[in-house]
Design a protein around this motif. Structure first.
Motif, PDB file in Angstrom:
ATOM      1  N   THR A  30       0.837  -1.202   0.000  1.00 44.90           N
ATOM      2  CA  THR A  30       0.000   0.000   0.000  1.00 44.90           C
ATOM      3  C   THR A  30       0.874   1.255   0.000  1.00 44.90           C
ATOM      4  O   THR A  30       0.546   2.253  -0.652  1.00 44.90           O
ATOM      5  N   ALA A  31       1.985   1.216   0.715  1.00 42.68           N
ATOM      6  CA  ALA A  31       2.912   2.350   0.736  1.00 42.68           C
ATOM      7  C   ALA A  31       3.478   2.610  -0.661  1.00 42.68           C
ATOM      8  O   ALA A  31       3.592   3.763  -1.102  1.00 42.68           O
ATOM      9  N   LEU A  32       3.818   1.543  -1.372  1.00 39.02           N
ATOM     10  CA  LEU A  32       4.336   1.714  -2.729  1.00 39.02           C
ATOM     11  C   LEU A  32       3.241   2.190  -3.677  1.00 39.02           C
ATOM     12  O   LEU A  32       3.510   2.940  -4.621  1.00 39.02           O
ATOM     13  N   ALA A  33       1.995   1.772  -3.419  1.00 42.35           N
ATOM     14  CA  ALA A  33       0.869   2.285  -4.209  1.00 42.35           C
ATOM     15  C   ALA A  33       0.711   3.784  -3.977  1.00 42.35           C
ATOM     16  O   ALA A  33       0.465   4.555  -4.921  1.00 42.35           O
ATOM     17  N   PHE A  34       0.845   4.216  -2.719  1.00 44.16           N
ATOM     18  CA  PHE A  34       0.806   5.653  -2.436  1.00 44.16           C
ATOM     19  C   PHE A  34       1.935   6.363  -3.165  1.00 44.16           C
ATOM     20  O   PHE A  34       1.739   7.441  -3.747  1.00 44.16           O
ATOM     21  N   ASP A  35       3.116   5.771  -3.153  1.00 43.35           N
ATOM     22  CA  ASP A  35       4.269   6.368  -3.817  1.00 43.35           C
ATOM     23  C   ASP A  35       3.994   6.543  -5.307  1.00 43.35           C
ATOM     24  O   ASP A  35       4.362   7.554  -5.911  1.00 43.35           O
ATOM     25  N   PHE A  36       3.334   5.554  -5.893  1.00 39.51           N
ATOM     26  CA  PHE A  36       2.976   5.621  -7.306  1.00 39.51           C
ATOM     27  C   PHE A  36       2.011   6.781  -7.555  1.00 39.51           C
ATOM     28  O   PHE A  36       2.187   7.569  -8.493  1.00 39.51           O
ATOM     29  N   THR A  37       0.985   6.922  -6.702  1.00 41.92           N
ATOM     30  CA  THR A  37       0.050   8.041  -6.866  1.00 41.92           C
ATOM     31  C   THR A  37       0.750   9.373  -6.618  1.00 41.92           C
ATOM     32  O   THR A  37       0.435  10.373  -7.272  1.00 41.92           O
ATOM     33  N   ASN A  38       1.695   9.379  -5.689  1.00 39.17           N
ATOM     34  CA  ASN A  38       2.475  10.587  -5.441  1.00 39.17           C
ATOM     35  C   ASN A  38       3.209  11.007  -6.709  1.00 39.17           C
ATOM     36  O   ASN A  38       3.266  12.191  -7.049  1.00 39.17           O
TER      37      ASN A  38
END
Length: 380
Positions: free
Chosen positions: A14-22
């Motif tokens: 989920t953290a990497l998914a946030f990073d992707f959206t960032n």
């Protein structure tokens, strides 16, 4: 490996998914002005930005340490709280992307995490003084500093080139923008990728996989850098159009000045460990460059909407994170699954809504309504 539970894996994903959206939410910070002035083609711009975001992720870990050991008490944080905070951040990022608002991905993350820890561990789990010192004060100061620097740099650039041919000036500054936009991308990777590194490190500390005060392992740095780089390459075209064409009328000298101011502020803050918002810095720079033009042309209605988004981002993400944490912490695996499914459903709805009115590389530079001279409100 005993500490790496299924929940920890879910949190890291989920953290990497946030990073992707960032990445796709914040591409505009580096490339909007260069795309708007024609210094770089849209697809070329996002490719350069994506690569340099990855490189920038390896340059520093000071901001990551601020997040993993500064804003919240890592002794009270659980992986479930981190997961809930990330859910709040991702949903807010997607919503503001749908609206084309250059809000702060950083503050969405901070808000989600603070809300989740507050709901799960109580007020004692949040280091309020650190939030004020490392987040709120930089949030108030950084766009003002960047905007003032961009305004002064724009006035200087226009004065120095006042007697030169306009086409030669524009061509020269467009070439310069390739370098300055690249530096902003490098700075963005240095600053923003670290926030995901910090969250993953915090998760590993809370699970007992790392000792307290540990920095991010190399694999965390690499994964965060790649995720934000891929997201950047996807291109957040809606926000790029708002930042490049919607906020102010930007020509090549102004774009060069805005990008130079943004780079200076972001890299300085990253070195000092301030987890500021690159979106606020870049938007402040664009606004300052717009005010420095002759005549000064700024769309104050867009600036007002953007300011409103800045003000509500942290508390809105905190509410989303806090609500998710209440379900996760009390519902166990079932609660975590319910939050994940609900968040996935909402994310899908937002993406489907965006596809009804798509913005892409082909129309990112479509003209917006004409700007207004600063302080007059009269169309020109």
């Amino acid at each position: 490996m005993d500490h790496i539970t299924f929940l920890v894996v879910v949190v890291i994903a989920t953290a990497l998914a946030f990073d992707f959206t960032n990445g796709f939410h914040d591409t505009a910070n580096a490339m909007a002005t260069s795309i708007a002035t024609g210094a770089l083609r849209p697809r070329t711009a996002v490719l350069i930005s994506g690569v340099l975001n990855v490189v920038g992720a390896f340059l520093s870990t000071e901001v990551a340490r601020t997040i993993s050991g500064g804003l919240v008490d890592d002794a009270l944080v659980t992986p479930g709280m981190v997961f809930a905070g990330l859910v709040g951040a991702v949903l807010w990022n997607l919503l503001t992307w749908l609206l084309g608002l250059p809000s702060s991905s950083s503050h969405a993350l901070f808000g989600g995490l603070i809300g989740a820890v507050w709901a799960g561990a109580g007020a004692s789990g949040v280091h309020v003084e650190k939030v004020v010192e490392k987040v709120l004060i930089p949030a108030a100061a950084s766009p003002v500093v960047a905007g003032t620097a961009a305004l002064l740099a724009t006035r200087l650039a226009l004065r120095v080139t006042a007697r030169a041919r306009e086409d030669a000036v524009a061509d020269g500054f467009r070439r310069g923008q390739i370098a300055t936009a690249s530096l902003v991308s490098l700075a963005h990777g240095t600053n923003d990728a670290q926030k995901t590194m910090g969250v993953i490190t915090l998760t590993l500390i809370s699970a007992g996989a790392l000792h307290r005060d540990a920095g991010p392992p190399l694999w965390v740095v690499a994964a965060a850098g790649l995720a934000i780089g891929l997201g950047t390459y996807l291109g957040g075209w809606r926000i790029i159009r708002t930042m490049g064409k919607g906020l102010a009328e930007i020509r090549a000298p102004q774009g060069f000045a805005a990008e130079t101011a943004s780079t200076t502020v972001i890299l300085t803050s990253a070195h000092l460990g301030f987890a500021l918002s690159t979106t606020q810095v870049a938007a402040g720079s664009v606004l300052g460059a717009g005010l420095g033009g002759r005549p000064a042309r700024v769309r104050w209605n867009v600036a007002g909407r953007m300011l409103l988004a800045w003000l509500v981002t942290l508390p809105a993400a905190a509410l989303l994170g806090g609500g998710s944490a209440s379900v996760v912490e009390h519902g166990g695996t079932l609660g975590t699954t319910a939050v994940a499914l609900a968040a996935g459903g909402l994310a899908l709805v937002i993406v489907l809504l965006a596809r009804r009115n798509p913005v892409g590389a082909h129309d990112v530079n479509d003209d917006q309504p004409l700007a207004e001279p600063a302080g007059t409100g009269t169309p020109v």
